[in-house]
Scaffold this active site. Sequence first.
Site, PDB file in Angstrom:
ATOM      1  N   ARG A   1      26.337 -13.570  13.611  1.00 22.67           N
ATOM      2  CA  ARG A   1      24.984 -13.857  13.107  1.00 22.67           C
ATOM      3  C   ARG A   1      24.377 -12.630  12.448  1.00 22.67           C
ATOM      4  O   ARG A   1      24.535 -11.513  12.908  1.00 22.67           O
ATOM      5  CB  ARG A   1      24.060 -14.296  14.240  1.00 22.67           C
ATOM      6  CG  ARG A   1      22.597 -14.378  13.749  1.00 22.67           C
ATOM      7  CD  ARG A   1      21.709 -15.127  14.659  1.00 22.67           C
ATOM      8  NE  ARG A   1      21.545 -14.496  15.942  1.00 22.67           N
ATOM      9  CZ  ARG A   1      20.841 -15.035  16.937  1.00 22.67           C
ATOM     10  NH1 ARG A   1      20.261 -16.210  16.760  1.00 22.67           N
ATOM     11  NH2 ARG A   1      20.742 -14.414  18.078  1.00 22.67           N
TER      12      ARG A   1
ATOM     13  N   ARG B   1      11.084 -21.429  28.966  1.00 20.57           N
ATOM     14  CA  ARG B   1      12.373 -20.864  29.297  1.00 20.57           C
ATOM     15  C   ARG B   1      12.564 -20.683  30.791  1.00 20.57           C
ATOM     16  O   ARG B   1      13.571 -20.131  31.214  1.00 20.57           O
ATOM     17  CB  ARG B   1      12.445 -19.488  28.657  1.00 20.57           C
ATOM     18  CG  ARG B   1      13.473 -19.341  27.580  1.00 20.57           C
ATOM     19  CD  ARG B   1      13.307 -17.928  27.085  1.00 20.57           C
ATOM     20  NE  ARG B   1      14.445 -17.436  26.404  1.00 20.57           N
ATOM     21  CZ  ARG B   1      14.637 -17.536  25.089  1.00 20.57           C
ATOM     22  NH1 ARG B   1      13.770 -18.172  24.336  1.00 20.57           N
ATOM     23  NH2 ARG B   1      15.685 -17.000  24.556  1.00 20.57           N
TER      24      ARG B   1
ATOM     25  N   ARG C   1      21.864 -12.359  28.506  1.00 20.52           N
ATOM     26  CA  ARG C   1      21.064 -13.504  28.033  1.00 20.52           C
ATOM     27  C   ARG C   1      21.677 -14.822  28.506  1.00 20.52           C
ATOM     28  O   ARG C   1      20.961 -15.761  28.871  1.00 20.52           O
ATOM     29  CB  ARG C   1      20.958 -13.483  26.507  1.00 20.52           C
ATOM     30  CG  ARG C   1      19.960 -12.427  26.000  1.00 20.52           C
ATOM     31  CD  ARG C   1      20.193 -12.098  24.539  1.00 20.52           C
ATOM     32  NE  ARG C   1      19.991 -13.227  23.659  1.00 20.52           N
ATOM     33  CZ  ARG C   1      20.595 -13.370  22.483  1.00 20.52           C
ATOM     34  NH1 ARG C   1      21.440 -12.461  22.046  1.00 20.52           N
ATOM     35  NH2 ARG C   1      20.339 -14.429  21.737  1.00 20.52           N
TER      36      ARG C   1
HETATM   37  P1  AP5 Z   1      15.262 -15.888  21.075  1.00 24.14           P
HETATM   38  O1  AP5 Z   1      15.058 -15.258  19.772  1.00 24.14           O
HETATM   39  O2  AP5 Z   1      14.648 -17.197  21.353  1.00 24.14           O
HETATM   40  O3  AP5 Z   1      16.834 -15.941  21.379  1.00 24.14           O
HETATM   41  P2  AP5 Z   1      17.784 -17.057  22.068  1.00 24.14           P
HETATM   42  O4  AP5 Z   1      17.185 -18.133  22.862  1.00 24.14           O
HETATM   43  O5  AP5 Z   1      18.771 -16.220  22.791  1.00 24.14           O
HETATM   44  O6  AP5 Z   1      18.339 -17.853  20.906  1.00 24.14           O
HETATM   45  P3  AP5 Z   1      18.953 -17.325  19.586  1.00 24.14           P
HETATM   46  O7  AP5 Z   1      17.868 -17.058  18.602  1.00 24.14           O
HETATM   47  O8  AP5 Z   1      19.893 -16.190  19.907  1.00 24.14           O
HETATM   48  O9  AP5 Z   1      19.862 -18.559  19.151  1.00 24.14           O
HETATM   49  P4  AP5 Z   1      19.475 -19.895  18.366  1.00 24.14           P
HETATM   50  O10 AP5 Z   1      19.723 -21.038  19.284  1.00 24.14           O
HETATM   51  O11 AP5 Z   1      18.143 -19.808  17.719  1.00 24.14           O
HETATM   52  O12 AP5 Z   1      20.638 -19.888  17.272  1.00 24.14           O
HETATM   53  P5  AP5 Z   1      20.590 -19.690  15.671  1.00 24.14           P
HETATM   54  O13 AP5 Z   1      19.961 -20.869  15.013  1.00 24.14           O
HETATM   55  O14 AP5 Z   1      20.094 -18.357  15.289  1.00 24.14           O
HETATM   56  O15 AP5 Z   1      14.786 -14.869  22.230  1.00 24.14           O
HETATM   57  C1  AP5 Z   1      15.120 -13.493  22.176  1.00 24.14           C
HETATM   58  C2  AP5 Z   1      14.464 -12.751  23.331  1.00 24.14           C
HETATM   59  O16 AP5 Z   1      13.028 -12.861  23.254  1.00 24.14           O
HETATM   60  C3  AP5 Z   1      14.805 -13.279  24.737  1.00 24.14           C
HETATM   61  O17 AP5 Z   1      16.025 -12.745  25.222  1.00 24.14           O
HETATM   62  C4  AP5 Z   1      13.584 -12.779  25.533  1.00 24.14           C
HETATM   63  O18 AP5 Z   1      13.672 -11.411  25.824  1.00 24.14           O
HETATM   64  C5  AP5 Z   1      12.440 -12.977  24.538  1.00 24.14           C
HETATM   65  N1  AP5 Z   1      11.826 -14.329  24.672  1.00 24.14           N
HETATM   66  C6  AP5 Z   1      11.811 -15.312  23.733  1.00 24.14           C
HETATM   67  N2  AP5 Z   1      11.191 -16.410  24.209  1.00 24.14           N
HETATM   68  C7  AP5 Z   1      10.800 -16.115  25.480  1.00 24.14           C
HETATM   69  C8  AP5 Z   1      10.135 -16.842  26.509  1.00 24.14           C
HETATM   70  N3  AP5 Z   1       9.750 -18.120  26.330  1.00 24.14           N
HETATM   71  N4  AP5 Z   1       9.903 -16.226  27.684  1.00 24.14           N
HETATM   72  C9  AP5 Z   1      10.277 -14.954  27.888  1.00 24.14           C
HETATM   73  N5  AP5 Z   1      10.928 -14.213  26.973  1.00 24.14           N
HETATM   74  C10 AP5 Z   1      11.197 -14.790  25.780  1.00 24.14           C
HETATM   75  O19 AP5 Z   1      22.178 -19.790  15.356  1.00 24.14           O
HETATM   76  C11 AP5 Z   1      23.079 -18.804  15.826  1.00 24.14           C
HETATM   77  C12 AP5 Z   1      24.132 -18.467  14.749  1.00 24.14           C
HETATM   78  O20 AP5 Z   1      24.975 -19.585  14.531  1.00 24.14           O
HETATM   79  C13 AP5 Z   1      23.545 -18.106  13.371  1.00 24.14           C
HETATM   80  O21 AP5 Z   1      24.329 -17.082  12.807  1.00 24.14           O
HETATM   81  C14 AP5 Z   1      23.677 -19.398  12.564  1.00 24.14           C
HETATM   82  O22 AP5 Z   1      23.819 -19.121  11.192  1.00 24.14           O
HETATM   83  C15 AP5 Z   1      24.935 -20.014  13.159  1.00 24.14           C
HETATM   84  N6  AP5 Z   1      24.893 -21.487  13.199  1.00 24.14           N
HETATM   85  C16 AP5 Z   1      23.825 -22.280  13.481  1.00 24.14           C
HETATM   86  N7  AP5 Z   1      24.169 -23.586  13.445  1.00 24.14           N
HETATM   87  C17 AP5 Z   1      25.495 -23.614  13.139  1.00 24.14           C
HETATM   88  C18 AP5 Z   1      26.447 -24.673  12.951  1.00 24.14           C
HETATM   89  N8  AP5 Z   1      26.093 -25.957  13.081  1.00 24.14           N
HETATM   90  N9  AP5 Z   1      27.737 -24.337  12.649  1.00 24.14           N
HETATM   91  C19 AP5 Z   1      28.098 -23.026  12.528  1.00 24.14           C
HETATM   92  N10 AP5 Z   1      27.248 -21.989  12.677  1.00 24.14           N
HETATM   93  C20 AP5 Z   1      25.966 -22.277  12.981  1.00 24.14           C
HETATM   94 MG    MG Z   2      16.624 -18.348  17.602  1.00 20.01          MG
END
Ligand code: AP5
Ligand code: MG
Length: 214
Positions: A127, A88, A171
């Site tokens: 979500r 990241r 974020r």
């Molecule tokens: P993390 O959990 O990784 O959060 P993120 O990167 O912000 O990503 P999200 O999980 O929010 O989104 P996603 O892309 O996975 O989407 P999703 O599939 O759920 O990290 C959280 C925290 O942890 C960070 O802020 C940090 O503090 C820490 N952290 C983690 N990794 C780190 C690292 N490497 N270094 C340092 N700190 C770290 O989908 C989103 C929504 O959309 C869902 O509701 C889903 O149902 C819907 N959806 C999905 N696809 C579709 C579609 N095609 N059409 C319609 N809706 C859809």
């Molecule tokens: Mg995720």
Amino acid sequence: MRLILVGPPGAGKGTQAVHLAAHYQIPHISTGDIFRANLKNGTELGKQAQSFMDRGELVPDSVTNEMVKDRLGNPDAAKGFLLDGFPRNTNQAQVLDQILVEKKMPLDAALELKIDHAEIIKRLSGRRTCRGCGASSHVEFEKPKVAGVCDKCGGQLYQREDDKEEVLNRRLEIYAQQTEPIISFYNSKGLLKNISAVGSVETITKAAISALGK
Ligand code: AP5
Ligand code: MG
Ligand code: ZN
């Protein structure tokens, strides 16, 4: 297949990772999921991560890099892996490089999921996350069969603290400042593929598999 997924919060990394990991028969390694599991279980690692996650900041590299190195040492990662949410920032990308050189496990691809701001907000505001297994669903786009209950394990669904507006904006800022630069890092290595992350979940999975091949 050794793969990393890159994309902003809400791009659908976690959603696509489940399908791609099943398709390629590789473990899905999400640093966010590992941190949330540790938080839930009240471990030392969870305590270290919590204040950063609550503010939408990155957990320090010293903690995160060690955790990933450990996880990649598990026997299941020998047949490949899908990293979701790591690396990241450029330091994490360089550390990952070193780990993979040491283990003689070169990366096959970095897949970027592209999505615009308005769509991110719609996805993250609706979500819901499972307290039991961590799976994501959506109140409108991926409705569970019974409201508030996880289809996969029957667990209770909740809204992630960091999906609330203030933290979400932080974020997104962090993504633009710290994570986006790794895209050119992988592009310069010839490993970058990108696809649109808008459309149905199935369409996006198909586009990913066709971009990745094998
Ligand atoms: P993390 O959990 O990784 O959060 P993120 O990167 O912000 O990503 P999200 O999980 O929010 O989104 P996603 O892309 O996975 O989407 P999703 O599939 O759920 O990290 C959280 C925290 O942890 C960070 O802020 C940090 O503090 C820490 N952290 C983690 N990794 C780190 C690292 N490497 N270094 C340092 N700190 C770290 O989908 C989103 C929504 O959309 C869902 O509701 C889903 O149902 C819907 N959806 C999905 N696809 C579709 C579609 N095609 N059409 C319609 N809706 C859809
Ligand atoms: Mg995720
Ligand atoms: Zn569940």
